[in-house]
Enzyme design. Sequence first.
Site, mmCIF file in Angstrom:
data_model
loop_
_atom_site.group_PDB
_atom_site.id
_atom_site.type_symbol
_atom_site.label_atom_id
_atom_site.label_comp_id
_atom_site.label_asym_id
_atom_site.label_seq_id
_atom_site.Cartn_x
_atom_site.Cartn_y
_atom_site.Cartn_z
ATOM 1 N N HIS A 187 45.520 -100.625 -16.545
ATOM 2 C CA HIS A 187 45.175 -100.790 -15.125
ATOM 3 C C HIS A 187 43.722 -101.247 -14.982
ATOM 4 O O HIS A 187 43.410 -102.112 -14.160
ATOM 5 C CB HIS A 187 45.404 -99.459 -14.395
ATOM 6 C CG HIS A 187 45.093 -99.480 -12.943
ATOM 7 N ND1 HIS A 187 45.882 -100.136 -12.028
ATOM 8 C CD2 HIS A 187 44.073 -98.929 -12.245
ATOM 9 C CE1 HIS A 187 45.363 -99.989 -10.823
ATOM 10 N NE2 HIS A 187 44.261 -99.255 -10.928
ATOM 11 N N ARG B 115 23.459 -97.267 -16.759
ATOM 12 C CA ARG B 115 23.249 -98.536 -16.061
ATOM 13 C C ARG B 115 22.826 -98.353 -14.604
ATOM 14 O O ARG B 115 22.372 -99.288 -13.968
ATOM 15 C CB ARG B 115 24.513 -99.376 -16.164
ATOM 16 C CG ARG B 115 24.704 -99.917 -17.571
ATOM 17 C CD ARG B 115 26.139 -100.305 -17.854
ATOM 18 N NE ARG B 115 26.298 -100.816 -19.197
ATOM 19 C CZ ARG B 115 26.403 -100.074 -20.297
ATOM 20 N NH1 ARG B 115 26.352 -98.759 -20.210
ATOM 21 N NH2 ARG B 115 26.548 -100.619 -21.484
ATOM 22 N N CYS C 268 31.808 -99.492 -9.582
ATOM 23 C CA CYS C 268 31.987 -99.105 -10.974
ATOM 24 C C CYS C 268 33.458 -98.833 -11.243
ATOM 25 O O CYS C 268 34.121 -98.159 -10.452
ATOM 26 C CB CYS C 268 31.161 -97.851 -11.264
ATOM 27 S SG CYS C 268 31.302 -97.273 -12.963
ATOM 28 N N PHE D 91 39.199 -102.820 -6.096
ATOM 29 C CA PHE D 91 40.201 -103.812 -5.707
ATOM 30 C C PHE D 91 40.048 -104.245 -4.256
ATOM 31 O O PHE D 91 40.398 -105.372 -3.901
ATOM 32 C CB PHE D 91 41.605 -103.242 -5.953
ATOM 33 C CG PHE D 91 42.682 -104.277 -5.911
ATOM 34 C CD1 PHE D 91 42.857 -105.163 -6.964
ATOM 35 C CD2 PHE D 91 43.529 -104.375 -4.820
ATOM 36 C CE1 PHE D 91 43.845 -106.126 -6.932
ATOM 37 C CE2 PHE D 91 44.529 -105.326 -4.782
ATOM 38 C CZ PHE D 91 44.694 -106.207 -5.838
#
Length: 126
Positions: free
Chosen positions: A58, A97, A50, A25
């Site tokens: 959330h 990933r 990530c 965020f």
Amino acid sequence: MREGAEAVFATAGATVEVVDVAGAFEMPAALRMALAQAGTPYDGFLILGCVVRGDTDHYDHICRETCRGVMDIAVETGAAIGFGLLTVHSLTQALERAAPGRMNKGAEAAHALLGQVALRRRWGLG
């Protein structure tokens, strides 16, 4: 992911400065602060992170707003930005990933950033 990106930048001969933020965020605000520096010395910015899904919604809010925030800044400023925010259901998916090799999402985002920097230079913007 960071190691994959750093390998791409090393091959390209790019200088890198790493800045850590508290979470996904905070990424758009940190990007905005970096762009606000008078005479910013940076040719581009790479966002890596990530977000792992938890038991609440959330996750959805954080992922959506982080992506929107970075996209808004990219469109508004025309800055060269590479974006590698994993949004996964498990740590296993994240590790897949981020593993070394051709599927490393950090390396992919670094290549995308270098492409954006080259495009800005081609058009005399940076």
